[in-house]
Every structure is written in C-alpha cells, then in structure tokens.
Design a protein around this motif. Structure first.
Motif, PDB file in Angstrom:
ATOM      1  N   MET A   1       0.836  -1.200   0.000  1.00 42.77           N
ATOM      2  CA  MET A   1       0.000   0.000   0.000  1.00 42.77           C
ATOM      3  C   MET A   1       0.875   1.255   0.000  1.00 42.77           C
ATOM      4  N   LEU A   2       1.957   1.186   0.818  1.00 45.99           N
ATOM      5  CA  LEU A   2       2.863   2.342   0.902  1.00 45.99           C
ATOM      6  C   LEU A   2       3.535   2.570  -0.460  1.00 45.99           C
ATOM      7  N   HIS A   3       3.946   1.432  -1.060  1.00 47.70           N
ATOM      8  CA  HIS A   3       4.596   1.512  -2.368  1.00 47.70           C
ATOM      9  C   HIS A   3       3.666   2.141  -3.390  1.00 47.70           C
ATOM     10  N   LEU A   4       2.400   1.714  -3.373  1.00 46.12           N
ATOM     11  CA  LEU A   4       1.414   2.251  -4.319  1.00 46.12           C
ATOM     12  C   LEU A   4       1.168   3.736  -4.057  1.00 46.12           C
ATOM     13  N   ALA A   5       1.101   4.110  -2.763  1.00 46.36           N
ATOM     14  CA  ALA A   5       0.847   5.516  -2.413  1.00 46.36           C
ATOM     15  C   ALA A   5       2.009   6.397  -2.897  1.00 46.36           C
ATOM     16  N   VAL A   6       3.250   5.949  -2.645  1.00 51.03           N
ATOM     17  CA  VAL A   6       4.434   6.722  -3.072  1.00 51.03           C
ATOM     18  C   VAL A   6       4.439   6.849  -4.597  1.00 51.03           C
ATOM     19  N   LEU A   7       4.127   5.719  -5.249  1.00 49.17           N
ATOM     20  CA  LEU A   7       4.088   5.697  -6.718  1.00 49.17           C
ATOM     21  C   LEU A   7       3.043   6.692  -7.240  1.00 49.17           C
ATOM     22  N   GLY A   8       1.851   6.670  -6.628  1.00 52.28           N
ATOM     23  CA  GLY A   8       0.767   7.568  -7.040  1.00 52.28           C
ATOM     24  C   GLY A   8       1.177   9.019  -6.893  1.00 52.28           C
ATOM     25  N   ILE A   9       1.792   9.351  -5.747  1.00 57.50           N
ATOM     26  CA  ILE A   9       2.216  10.739  -5.501  1.00 57.50           C
ATOM     27  C   ILE A   9       3.241  11.151  -6.566  1.00 57.50           C
ATOM     28  N   GLY A  10       4.206  10.271  -6.823  1.00 55.91           N
ATOM     29  CA  GLY A  10       5.273  10.578  -7.784  1.00 55.91           C
ATOM     30  C   GLY A  10       4.731  10.841  -9.177  1.00 55.91           C
ATOM     31  N   ILE A  11       3.881   9.937  -9.666  1.00 54.28           N
ATOM     32  CA  ILE A  11       3.348  10.059 -11.034  1.00 54.28           C
ATOM     33  C   ILE A  11       2.471  11.314 -11.148  1.00 54.28           C
ATOM     34  N   LEU A  12       1.629  11.518 -10.144  1.00 54.67           N
ATOM     35  CA  LEU A  12       0.735  12.684 -10.161  1.00 54.67           C
ATOM     36  C   LEU A  12       1.556  13.977 -10.182  1.00 54.67           C
ATOM     37  N   ALA A  13       2.617  14.016  -9.363  1.00 56.59           N
ATOM     38  CA  ALA A  13       3.454  15.218  -9.301  1.00 56.59           C
ATOM     39  C   ALA A  13       4.100  15.484 -10.663  1.00 56.59           C
ATOM     40  N   VAL A  14       4.596  14.420 -11.316  1.00 53.44           N
ATOM     41  CA  VAL A  14       5.247  14.597 -12.630  1.00 53.44           C
ATOM     42  C   VAL A  14       4.231  15.119 -13.647  1.00 53.44           C
ATOM     43  N   ILE A  15       3.006  14.558 -13.614  1.00 54.46           N
ATOM     44  CA  ILE A  15       1.977  14.966 -14.581  1.00 54.46           C
ATOM     45  C   ILE A  15       1.609  16.448 -14.360  1.00 54.46           C
ATOM     46  N   ILE A  16       1.383  16.824 -13.089  1.00 54.82           N
ATOM     47  CA  ILE A  16       0.971  18.220 -12.814  1.00 54.82           C
ATOM     48  C   ILE A  16       2.117  19.184 -13.155  1.00 54.82           C
ATOM     49  N   LEU A  17       3.347  18.758 -12.850  1.00 58.38           N
ATOM     50  CA  LEU A  17       4.495  19.638 -13.078  1.00 58.38           C
ATOM     51  C   LEU A  17       4.716  19.932 -14.564  1.00 58.38           C
ATOM     52  N   SER A  18       4.188  19.055 -15.443  1.00 59.64           N
ATOM     53  CA  SER A  18       4.398  19.296 -16.877  1.00 59.64           C
ATOM     54  C   SER A  18       3.487  20.421 -17.393  1.00 59.64           C
ATOM     55  N   MET A  19       2.537  20.898 -16.531  1.00 60.73           N
ATOM     56  CA  MET A  19       1.662  22.000 -16.959  1.00 60.73           C
ATOM     57  C   MET A  19       2.402  23.324 -16.758  1.00 60.73           C
ATOM     58  N   ASP A  20       2.202  24.272 -17.681  1.00 64.47           N
ATOM     59  CA  ASP A  20       2.961  25.527 -17.619  1.00 64.47           C
ATOM     60  C   ASP A  20       2.410  26.507 -16.585  1.00 64.47           C
ATOM     61  N   ASP A  21       1.059  26.569 -16.497  1.00 59.10           N
ATOM     62  CA  ASP A  21       0.459  27.634 -15.686  1.00 59.10           C
ATOM     63  C   ASP A  21       0.139  27.193 -14.260  1.00 59.10           C
ATOM     64  N   ILE A  22       1.146  26.736 -13.514  1.00 53.75           N
ATOM     65  CA  ILE A  22       0.892  26.412 -12.107  1.00 53.75           C
ATOM     66  C   ILE A  22       1.678  27.396 -11.230  1.00 53.75           C
ATOM     67  N   PRO A  23       1.119  27.765 -10.056  1.00 45.78           N
ATOM     68  CA  PRO A  23       1.790  28.758  -9.209  1.00 45.78           C
ATOM     69  C   PRO A  23       3.180  28.281  -8.768  1.00 45.78           C
ATOM     70  N   PRO A  24       4.103  29.229  -8.555  1.00 46.40           N
ATOM     71  CA  PRO A  24       5.488  28.855  -8.196  1.00 46.40           C
ATOM     72  C   PRO A  24       5.562  28.010  -6.917  1.00 46.40           C
ATOM     73  N   ASP A  25       4.691  28.306  -5.945  1.00 42.83           N
ATOM     74  CA  ASP A  25       4.721  27.545  -4.680  1.00 42.83           C
ATOM     75  C   ASP A  25       4.435  26.071  -4.920  1.00 42.83           C
ATOM     76  N   LEU A  26       3.391  25.863  -5.738  1.00 39.15           N
ATOM     77  CA  LEU A  26       3.005  24.478  -6.049  1.00 39.15           C
ATOM     78  C   LEU A  26       4.125  23.787  -6.821  1.00 39.15           C
ATOM     79  N   ARG A  27       4.709  24.536  -7.765  1.00 40.00           N
ATOM     80  CA  ARG A  27       5.808  23.982  -8.562  1.00 40.00           C
ATOM     81  C   ARG A  27       6.945  23.524  -7.641  1.00 40.00           C
ATOM     82  N   HIS A  28       7.228  24.364  -6.643  1.00 42.12           N
ATOM     83  CA  HIS A  28       8.306  24.063  -5.693  1.00 42.12           C
ATOM     84  C   HIS A  28       7.966  22.785  -4.906  1.00 42.12           C
TER      85      HIS A  28
END
Ligand code: CMP
Length: 368
Positions: A1-28
């Motif tokens: 479960m922990l492995h899946l949770a870490v994996l989910g967070i990682g993939i989601l972060a990469v997907i969101i980070l590829s968007m251009d118009d996100i606030p700098p705080d979130l990007r950080h």
C-alpha cells in the motif's frame, strides 16, 4: 500500500508539473515531492538488492549470484529504471517540469505493473495461444496490404495526397481495419468505398476472433491453475486421501477453491442448497436453529444435507477465522456419488448422524 501511495504521488506530481500555468509555490512543492519519491525508490532498490539472497527462489545461489539474478530479473530492471532520475540529478540535471529528468520519472509507472495480479497469467495465455494469435495477426496483415493496394489503385487519381503511395494508403487501411475511423481520409470512388466496407466488416471479424482466442486462453489457463490449487488442498481432507489417483483426479477437476476471511456467512438457513463444502484449512461454525453451535475444522465437510435431502439449508454456517473451502456443486456431487459409492456412503452416513443429532437436540434428548 505504501509503495502504491508513493508511486501515485510521484506520477501525479510529474503529470501536474508538466503544466505551464501552475503557481510557483506548487511547482516548488511538486519538485520536492518528486525528489523525495525518487530517493525512496533509490533506497528501495538498494534494499531489495541487499535482501535478494533471502528470497526462497535464490536459496541455492550464493549471495552475490542471488543479487545479480534479482538485478537482471524484470522487477530488478524496472527498479533500476526507477532510480534513473537520481543519477540524472547527480549528473547535473534539474527538475523543471518538462525536462528529461522529470519526464523520465514517468517510467515509474512501470512499477505499477509489478502490482498487476494477472500479468503472469496474461503472459502464459499469450505464450500458450501464440499459434492462433500469430494466425490472426497474419490475417490482419494480409487484409491490410490487399485493402491498401486496392484503395491505392482505385483512389490515387482522385486523392493523390492520401492514396498516392502505398504507405499513405496503409495508414487509411489501418484506421479502417481497426474500426477507429478518424475520418481524415475517406475513399471517394464507388470501388474505394466497396473496399472500405469490406475492410470494416473484416476488421470486426478479426477483432472478434482475437477476443475469442484470448478469452478461451484465459479460461483454460485459469482452469489449469485452479486444478493445481485444488490438488494442493485435497490432501488435507481425509475423505479424499483414501481414494486412488484416477478417482481423485476426477473429483479435483470438479472442485473449486474459495478463500473466506473470518466471520463470513457461507450458508444461510432456508436457502436452496446448490453445493457442498470441504474445509481444507480454517474453521467454520454451524449455528443450529435450536440455538447450539458446532465447530467444524480442517478436513470436515458441510452443506451435504440440503443436497442429499433436496431440502433448504438446515442451519447457518459462518467462518470463525480465515478459511479455505473446496466447493462441489450439486450436479457434480450427484455425478461423483454415482461413480464413487464409497464417498457417497461416508457423506450420507455423516448426514444421517447430524440429522439424528439435530432431532435429539430439538427434543432435548441426551446427545448420542
Ligand atoms: P445443509 O443443511 O445443506 O446446510 C447447513 C449445514 O450445516 C448442513 O447441511 C450440515 O452440513 C451442517 N450441519 C447441520 N447440522 C449439523 C450438526 N449437528 N453437526 C455438524 N454439522 C451440521
């Protein structure tokens, strides 16, 4: 479960980070999350390499060989790929969003495959059914090339850009045969449309054949696996152990394994009886209508009374702890009972004894 949770967070972060118009705080924050996930996967990889000699399948090998074997296995290679972002940072790359290092993190999705329960079954099915699958693919290819050539000959004068060359016509044929139909290229001549119509109908047929081949392959593979699972379980049920191998193999083919957690009702009083059960591990509790309870453990059976008397279930039966049951459906039970009278006799005698016991309990007579 922990492995899946870490994996989910990682993939989601990469997907969101590829968007251009996100606030700098979130990007950080996202960069921070991706770095943390990458470090977790790196540490996980190192630990898995370290503990590889503990795995049962590498018990025969030396520790170094066990680690090497794990490192070149599929989970090992996927684990290694997941550590690549860490090496990219060490080499000077930074995570900025759509750069190579963060895009590479998307490879973490491969780790999800390690959690897919039926992936090995799928691989076995493809391997078992490789001849019919290859035949369907060859048929697919033949149709594709013939249709593309036909459309090329019929349409090239009207639409030189779309059908002027065979590769262009092949694109149209693939889109049509797979019934995708983007509609970017359509035949205009009567002949071209006829070729298109035949191709679309052939596409449905080819896909239907492929679906049939895979579905049958899955069903057969599952039956084989179930047969092996049942063989492992029957040894724990004494009523079966005295039977010869041939008789036993006939019964094994008809039994199904079912796993139940604790406190699950298997049989309800008054329900129609369509099957009987053998306990290969665990324990169940029979709750009699008179109020008493009886515990049945490994090797015992229940649910036979409804089958023999063709009456509704006489009592409620529930698990008291995690339990594995072997299920025998009514039609198979009657067939087996006619072939193997010794087995039927044991079941009938026990049913008779239980019936008498229940009558005694109802009338308050001392237990026999
Ligand atoms: P069935 O009537 O099909 O469903 C409930 C089951 O509980 C029954 O079959 C028996 O297998 C089991 N059962 C009923 N009475 C007893 C008993 N006295 N001792 C053990 N098992 C029983």
């Amino acid at each position: 479960m922990l492995h899946l949770a870490v994996l989910g967070i990682g993939i989601l972060a990469v997907i969101i980070l590829s968007m251009d118009d996100i606030p700098p705080d979130l990007r950080h924050a996202l960069r921070y999350a991706i770095s943390s996930v990458a470090i977790v996967f790196f540490v996980e990889y190192v630990l898995r390499v370290w503990v590889a000699p503990e795995a049962a399948r590498y018990r025969e090998s030396s520790p170094a060989m066990a680690r090497l074997h794990w490192a070149v296995s599929l989970p090992g290679l996927i684990g290694l790929l997941a550590t690549v972002p860490v090496f990219m940072w060490l080499a000077g790359y930074r995570i900025v969003g759509s750069d190579a290092a963060s895009i590479f993190c998307v490879l973490w999705i491969l780790k999800l495959g390690l959690h897919a329960p039926a992936l090995s079954t799928l691989a076995r099915v493809i391997s078992n059914e490789r001849a019919p699958i290859a035949s369907v693919l060859i048929l697919f290819l033949i149709l594709l090339v013939i249709a593309a050539t036909g459309a090329h000959l019929l349409e090239r004068e009207h639409q030189p850009a779309a059908f002027g060359s065979l590769p262009n016509a092949l694109w149209w044929a693939v889109v049509t045969l797979t019934t995708t139909g983007y509609g970017d290229v359509v035949p205009l001549t009567a002949g071209g449309r006829m070729v298109g119509s035949v191709l679309m109908i052939s596409g449905i047929t080819v896909l239907a054949i492929m679906t049939g081949v895979l579905a049958t392959g899955f069903a057969q593979e599952e039956r084989r696996r179930e047969y092996l699972r049942v063989w492992e379980q029957v040894a724990r049920v004494p009523i079966f152990t005295s039977l010869g191998v041939v008789t036993l193999s006939e019964i094994v083919g008809k039994l199904r394994t079912r796993y139940y957690p604790s406190r699950i009702t298997i049989v309800r009083r008054g329900d129609p009886g369509d099957s009987m059960f053998f306990i290969s591990s665990g324990e169940v509790e029979v709750r009699l209508p008179t109020g008493g309870t009886i515990l049945l453990g490994e090797g015992a059976f229940f649910g036979e009374m409804a089958l023999l008397e063709r009456q509704p279930r006489s009592a409620m039966v529930a698990t008291t702890r995690p339990t594995t049951l072997l299920v025998l459906y009514a039609s198979d039970f009657y067939e087996i009972a006619s072939h193997i009278p010794a087995l039927a006799e044991v079941v009938e005698n026990e049913a008779k004894r239980r019936r008498n016991e229940n009558i005694d309990r109802t009338s308050g007579a001392p237990k026999r």
